[in-house]
Write a protein that holds these residues in place. Sequence first.
Motif, mmCIF file in Angstrom:
data_model
loop_
_atom_site.group_PDB
_atom_site.id
_atom_site.type_symbol
_atom_site.label_atom_id
_atom_site.label_comp_id
_atom_site.label_asym_id
_atom_site.label_seq_id
_atom_site.Cartn_x
_atom_site.Cartn_y
_atom_site.Cartn_z
ATOM 1 N N ALA A 128 0.954 -1.232 -0.031
ATOM 2 C CA ALA A 128 0.037 0.015 0.086
ATOM 3 C C ALA A 128 0.780 1.298 -0.165
ATOM 4 C CB ALA A 128 -1.045 -0.105 1.230
ATOM 5 N N ALA A 129 1.801 1.065 0.727
ATOM 6 C CA ALA A 129 2.759 2.334 0.789
ATOM 7 C C ALA A 129 3.464 2.612 -0.539
ATOM 8 C CB ALA A 129 3.880 2.132 1.999
ATOM 9 N N VAL A 130 4.109 1.466 -1.067
ATOM 10 C CA VAL A 130 4.726 1.586 -2.551
ATOM 11 C C VAL A 130 3.535 2.252 -3.579
ATOM 12 C CG1 VAL A 130 5.710 0.238 -4.282
ATOM 13 C CG2 VAL A 130 6.324 -0.155 -2.152
ATOM 14 N N ASP A 131 2.376 1.785 -3.585
ATOM 15 C CA ASP A 131 1.311 2.268 -4.539
ATOM 16 C C ASP A 131 0.997 3.684 -4.059
ATOM 17 O OD1 ASP A 131 1.052 -0.421 -5.508
ATOM 18 O OD2 ASP A 131 -0.913 -0.688 -4.496
ATOM 19 N N SER A 132 1.195 4.302 -2.966
ATOM 20 C CA SER A 132 1.028 5.576 -2.780
ATOM 21 C C SER A 132 2.238 6.326 -3.294
ATOM 22 C CB SER A 132 0.933 5.665 -0.979
ATOM 23 O OG SER A 132 0.697 6.888 -0.818
ATOM 24 N N MET A 133 3.517 5.891 -3.138
ATOM 25 C CA MET A 133 4.503 6.629 -3.492
ATOM 26 C C MET A 133 4.583 6.767 -5.218
ATOM 27 S SD MET A 133 7.508 4.650 -1.543
ATOM 28 C CE MET A 133 8.944 5.981 -2.085
ATOM 29 N N LYS A 134 4.005 5.509 -5.987
ATOM 30 C CA LYS A 134 3.757 5.547 -7.319
ATOM 31 C C LYS A 134 2.848 6.437 -7.655
ATOM 32 C CE LYS A 134 5.689 0.872 -7.972
ATOM 33 N NZ LYS A 134 5.462 -0.540 -8.321
#
Length: 229
Positions: free
Chosen positions: A125-131
């Motif tokens: 979820a954090a990686v998706d938010s960064m992307k």
Amino acid sequence: MFHWRARIQPGISVAFTDVEAGNLALHVGDDPDEVGRRRADLERAIGVAPQGLRFMNQVHGNAVAVMGQDSRAPEADAMVSRGVPLAVMVADCIPVVLAGESPDGPVLAAVHAGRPGIANGVIPAAVDSMKALGAGGIRAWLGPSICGSCYEVPAGLQAEVAAAVPASRTTTSWGTPGLDLPAGARSQLAEAGVTVEYSGPCTLETPSLFSYRRNSDTGRFAGLVWCHD
């Protein structure tokens, strides 16, 4: 004060504190003024403005908060920012910090990845938010946490977590069901296309780090990611 600290690229650094930095959490019964003093000492040590580090009210969930300059202590287990300094507190869970680049500059993240967070996908979820903020070339640093050889859990709990994250299934050094949270985190990051640059030692086995399994009446150390000149 620091278990490990590195400038990961020009203008961005990552660090993990140790017991010499003291307890940095407000939720463990410590004197709030003393915690505030320690946080201020930490900010001075890394060159961040007073009260510049953003901390979370961590709840073992998978919510991600996007932090701005005026944001304050969200109820979340991950934060993402465009350069705002971030901190995550742990004492056996994994402090995961990430950094990527976007057309508008650095994108940072700090993630509290304990057993529920790993199982519920807080890292992806954090990686998706960064992307979503345009970040590419994302890299991750996994701070010290309890290792799979030491983290014993009931067989049913092991099965529940391993059903969601198969790489987390392990056996302790004494032959009982266990969970390898760092292995689970690395598998999730690999699936998301994120390179892991560092993985810290076991908290239970390292006296210079806080460990809840070693002593439930303990403090919290921090994982940090911040921008600088």
